[in-house]
Write a protein that holds these residues in place. Structure first.
Motif, PDB file in Angstrom:
ATOM      1  N   LEU A   6     -49.743  56.570  50.015  1.00 36.54           N
ATOM      2  CA  LEU A   6     -50.254  55.663  48.980  1.00 36.54           C
ATOM      3  C   LEU A   6     -49.404  54.411  48.836  1.00 36.54           C
ATOM      4  N   GLU A   7     -48.366  54.282  49.684  1.00 36.57           N
ATOM      5  CA  GLU A   7     -47.483  53.109  49.682  1.00 36.57           C
ATOM      6  C   GLU A   7     -46.926  52.830  48.286  1.00 36.57           C
ATOM      7  N   LEU A   8     -46.322  53.862  47.706  1.00 36.55           N
ATOM      8  CA  LEU A   8     -45.801  53.769  46.344  1.00 36.55           C
ATOM      9  C   LEU A   8     -44.342  53.346  46.283  1.00 36.55           C
ATOM     10  N   LEU A   9     -43.650  53.322  47.440  1.00 32.92           N
ATOM     11  CA  LEU A   9     -42.218  53.042  47.429  1.00 32.92           C
ATOM     12  C   LEU A   9     -41.959  51.540  47.429  1.00 32.92           C
ATOM     13  N   ASP A  10     -41.134  51.095  46.492  1.00 31.68           N
ATOM     14  CA  ASP A  10     -40.734  49.690  46.422  1.00 31.68           C
ATOM     15  C   ASP A  10     -39.742  49.417  47.551  1.00 31.68           C
ATOM     16  N   LYS A  11     -40.120  48.576  48.489  1.00 31.49           N
ATOM     17  CA  LYS A  11     -39.279  48.318  49.667  1.00 31.49           C
ATOM     18  C   LYS A  11     -38.169  47.307  49.374  1.00 31.49           C
ATOM     19  N   ASP A  12     -38.137  46.729  48.195  1.00 32.96           N
ATOM     20  CA  ASP A  12     -37.185  45.664  47.890  1.00 32.96           C
ATOM     21  C   ASP A  12     -36.124  46.071  46.885  1.00 32.96           C
ATOM     22  N   VAL A  13     -35.839  47.369  46.799  1.00 37.98           N
ATOM     23  CA  VAL A  13     -34.863  47.833  45.821  1.00 37.98           C
ATOM     24  C   VAL A  13     -34.068  49.000  46.389  1.00 37.98           C
ATOM     25  N   PHE A  14     -32.797  49.100  45.990  1.00 44.10           N
ATOM     26  CA  PHE A  14     -31.970  50.270  46.265  1.00 44.10           C
ATOM     27  C   PHE A  14     -31.835  51.064  44.966  1.00 44.10           C
ATOM     28  N   LYS A  15     -32.227  52.321  45.011  1.00 40.39           N
ATOM     29  CA  LYS A  15     -32.081  53.180  43.842  1.00 40.39           C
ATOM     30  C   LYS A  15     -31.093  54.303  44.172  1.00 40.39           C
ATOM     31  N   PHE A  16     -29.899  54.159  43.633  1.00 40.33           N
ATOM     32  CA  PHE A  16     -28.856  55.158  43.818  1.00 40.33           C
ATOM     33  C   PHE A  16     -28.939  56.204  42.711  1.00 40.33           C
ATOM     34  N   CYS A  17     -28.435  57.379  42.988  1.00 37.60           N
ATOM     35  CA  CYS A  17     -28.237  58.382  41.944  1.00 37.60           C
ATOM     36  C   CYS A  17     -27.157  59.355  42.371  1.00 37.60           C
ATOM     37  N   TRP A  18     -26.543  59.973  41.395  1.00 38.03           N
ATOM     38  CA  TRP A  18     -25.619  61.075  41.619  1.00 38.03           C
ATOM     39  C   TRP A  18     -26.354  62.380  41.370  1.00 38.03           C
ATOM     40  N   ILE A  19     -26.264  63.311  42.291  1.00 38.47           N
ATOM     41  CA  ILE A  19     -26.738  64.665  42.044  1.00 38.47           C
ATOM     42  C   ILE A  19     -25.498  65.478  41.665  1.00 38.47           C
ATOM     43  N   VAL A  20     -25.517  66.072  40.478  1.00 34.36           N
ATOM     44  CA  VAL A  20     -24.335  66.742  39.936  1.00 34.36           C
ATOM     45  C   VAL A  20     -24.666  68.189  39.578  1.00 34.36           C
TER      46      VAL A  20
ATOM     47  N   LEU B 166     -29.258  51.760  55.990  1.00 34.16           N
ATOM     48  CA  LEU B 166     -29.994  51.305  54.814  1.00 34.16           C
ATOM     49  C   LEU B 166     -29.921  49.785  54.673  1.00 34.16           C
ATOM     50  N   LEU B 167     -28.744  49.228  54.888  1.00 32.83           N
ATOM     51  CA  LEU B 167     -28.582  47.779  54.749  1.00 32.83           C
ATOM     52  C   LEU B 167     -29.375  47.011  55.802  1.00 32.83           C
ATOM     53  N   ALA B 168     -29.455  47.566  57.016  1.00 34.01           N
ATOM     54  CA  ALA B 168     -30.208  46.918  58.096  1.00 34.01           C
ATOM     55  C   ALA B 168     -31.694  47.236  58.023  1.00 34.01           C
ATOM     56  N   ASP B 169     -32.072  48.120  57.098  1.00 31.40           N
ATOM     57  CA  ASP B 169     -33.460  48.543  56.927  1.00 31.40           C
ATOM     58  C   ASP B 169     -34.008  49.135  58.225  1.00 31.40           C
ATOM     59  N   GLU B 170     -33.205  49.992  58.842  1.00 28.00           N
ATOM     60  CA  GLU B 170     -33.592  50.662  60.080  1.00 28.00           C
ATOM     61  C   GLU B 170     -33.966  52.111  59.790  1.00 28.00           C
ATOM     62  N   PRO B 171     -35.034  52.631  60.405  1.00 26.82           N
ATOM     63  CA  PRO B 171     -35.445  54.019  60.155  1.00 26.82           C
ATOM     64  C   PRO B 171     -34.631  55.038  60.933  1.00 26.82           C
TER      65      PRO B 171
END
Length: 599
Positions: free
Chosen positions: A418-432, A543-548
């Motif tokens: 459904l192409e729901l992922l925003d390709k212009d943002v980095f979303k970081f999180c900590w899993i704790v 991630l920075l180079a946007d390579e799969p």
């Protein structure tokens, strides 16, 4: 004048018009305009157009060499006419009118094009990796990697860290992935191992009294390839700190990562400080401990709505202790029946027995299972998902562990479809709050869940008085856009707590002393509280180079079979070398048969 160049191929500008210059590089492309030859000359910095007029003596030599030959030109800088300016390259306002040419390195016919990013089989690219690295995209990726590592060093040093080197030849580890073993010539029958990570050494540096350590560390693991993991070797930013809490380490890494990602990408960083998500919550909502927070879809529990329903396939599962989880997808009521059928097939391909769905459209409920459900049960489902007209829900029923795993795959697939992922943002999180222990499904025994050297939350008191399966560890992962960059932990530096943790997992003190004697003995001589983390450099640059694929940011990677096609490694060695190492090669039976059939 320098023998090879006065300027690089991206340096010349309009201000240089009239100067006599010398440039060297590879022939990127050649164009013949009525006898006047135009060459795009390329070096590591960029392109410069060189013009060769037919009256020049060396003009007739042009037929002797090919693209990717290395040439050196001396000539005058000339301004291009307005209509011939090339805004796509830095030197696009000028060209060099050649007066002299030297051939520095002739090229044979190249196996694939460098000037064009055409599809080339990966085996061919890896065999001629040095040629592949001349391509603009890959060349930029490797330069980016260099710049990122330099910036990491600058930032870490600026925060008071010191870089230390740890051994490459070390002891084999009984934990983790398979080691790469190195036989000892002077100690027959004994082996070194290449480090899977500098884990014990960096902790011992803390025990030695160093306060803040980092290293761009090479690590070696004999494991299979994945898109985000290279077989054989990889590099990580290895970090350890003394006298810290989890919060202290998070603050350091958030400053580092947000600075790096902000500097080297135009994408936005969604939130700093990074959100913290407990492990069990991440598994419940997204079915993974590395959630992609760009994905708005997640799972909710709807077991109660199906427990006593007439939809027996789900009701029976709940009554036997299983669960039903639902995934709400907004605004897809207009999707074709094929879309829903394809999603069911996908769920089955990742282990589901089946998958149900309900669509709410124009005030009606459309679903193959709706007729088996009471109005009150449909309302429960609708309320759990916050459903509005035009929305749909997918349902999975099974044992909780299976539903979590399958649901995680479905959540990700729906977002992609459904192409729901925003390709212009980095979303970081900590899993704790990772569990310290878990139950082995086959034996029923209590075993370590992740890192056995993490400090249990609550220390000895929790180990003595709490159900082991409820004990949490000071262990954490850093995740960005669904990619796990690293695991880390506040370490268990107390020998008695370590002995007790291993005892719960079925190991007595002698096993700890035997397998981890160096570390446990050091802890007995005064160890500070300490903790660390080790983000993967390869994954960060990917991630920075946007390579799969991670191989696109590594200069000389292995292929998926852990082979270096360019250097022909691994390879057989001479019998003399084996004899020096007191080794004998014993081939597997299937390999023997293949070798004999070749003969």
């Amino acid at each position: 004048m320098h023998i090879y160049r006065t300027h690089n191929c991206a340096e010349l500008r309009k201000e240089n018009v009239g100067e006599t210059v010398r440039i060297s590089g590879w022939v990127h492309s050649v164009r013949d305009h009525g006898g006047v030859i135009f060459i795009d000359l390329r070096d590591s910095y960029g392109l410069t157009q060189v013009v060769i007029n037919p009256e020049l003596e060396f003009h007739q030599d042009l037929e002797k060499w090919r693209v990717e030959s290395v040439l050196c030109f001396t000539g005058k800088v000339v301004a291009r006419s307005v209509e011939n300016v090339n805004p796509k390259i830095a030197s696009g306002e000028i060209e060099v009118s050649a007066e002299d040419m030297q051939v520095l390195g002739e090229a044979d016919v190249i196996p694939f094009q460098v000037a064009k990013e055409e599809q080339t089989p990966e085996a061919m690219r890896l065999k001629y990796r040095f040629l592949d690295l001349r391509r603009e995209r890959l060349h930029k990726n490797i330069l980016l990697r260099s710049e990122v590592i330099s910036d990491i060093r600058r930032r870490m040093t600026g925060m008071g860290f010191h870089e230390f080197q740890t051994p490459i030849l070390t002891a084999s580890s009984p934990e983790g992935a398979r080691d790469y073993l190195v036989p000892s010539r002077i100690h027959p029958g004994k082996f070194y191992a290449l480090p899977q990570a500098p884990q014990q050494f960096k902790q011992l540096l803390m025990v030695a009294g160093f306060d803040k350590y980092f290293q761009i560390a090479p690590c070696f693991r004999d494991e299979d390839a994945r898109a985000d993991r290279s077989p054989g070797e990889f590099y990580q930013l290895d970090v350890e700190m003394s006298f810290i809490t989890q919060d202290d380490l998070f603050a350091v890494m958030e400053e580092l990562l947000s600075g790096i990602f902000d500097k080297f990408s135009s994408k936005k960083i969604a939130q700093v400080p990074f959100p913290r998500i407990p492990y069990r919550e991440a598994m419940f909502r997204w079915g993974t401990d590395k959630p992609d927070l760009r994905n708005p879809l997640e799972m909710v529990d709807v077991s109660e709505a199906f427990k006593n329903s007439d939809f027996n396939a789900f009701a029976t599962v709940v009554q036997k202790g299983g669960v039903v989880r639902a995934i709400k997808v907004p605004g897809i009521a207009d999707k074709s029946r094929k879309f829903y059928d394809d999603m069911i097939k996908f769920a089955q391909s990742v282990g589901a027995k089946g998958m149900a769905y309900i669509v709410w459209a124009d005030g009606e409920v459309k679903s193959p299972i709706a007729k088996f459900m009471k109005e009150s049960e449909l309302e429960l489902v609708k309320k759990a998902g916050g459903i509005k007209d035009g929305d749909a829900m997918f349902f999975l029923a099974d044992k909780e562990k299976s539903v979590v795993n399958i649901g995680g795959h479905v959540v990700r697939e729906l977002a992609e479809q459904l192409e729901l992922l925003d390709k212009d943002v980095f979303k970081f999180c900590w899993i704790v709050d990772f569990p310290m222990f878990e139950e082995d499904e086959e034996t029923g025994q209590t075993v370590f869940s992740h890192n056995p050297f993490s400090m249990p939350q609550g220390g000895m008191e929790e180990l003595l008085n709490k159900n082991p399966l409820d004990i949490l560890a000071y262990q954490y992962d850093i995740v960005c856009n669904g990619v796990e960059l690293s695991s880390g932990a506040i370490r268990n530096h107390n020998p008695e707590i370590m002995y007790k943790a291993f005892e719960i997992a079925g190991y007595d003190r002698s096993v700890v002393d035997d397998k981890f004697g160096g570390m446990i003995n050091a802890f007995k001589l005064g160890a500070p509280p300490h903790g660390g983390i080790a983000p993967g450099v390869d994954r960060m640059v990917m991630l920075l180079a946007d390579e799969p694929n991670i191989r696109e940011v590594i200069a000389f990677p292995f292929n998926q079979q852990a082979q270096d096609l360019m250097m022909n490694a691994p390879a057989e060695v001479a019998l003399r070398q084996l004899q020096e190492l007191h080794l004998k090669v014993v081939m597997p039976e299937d390999k023997k048969e293949k070798q004999q059939s070749k003969k």
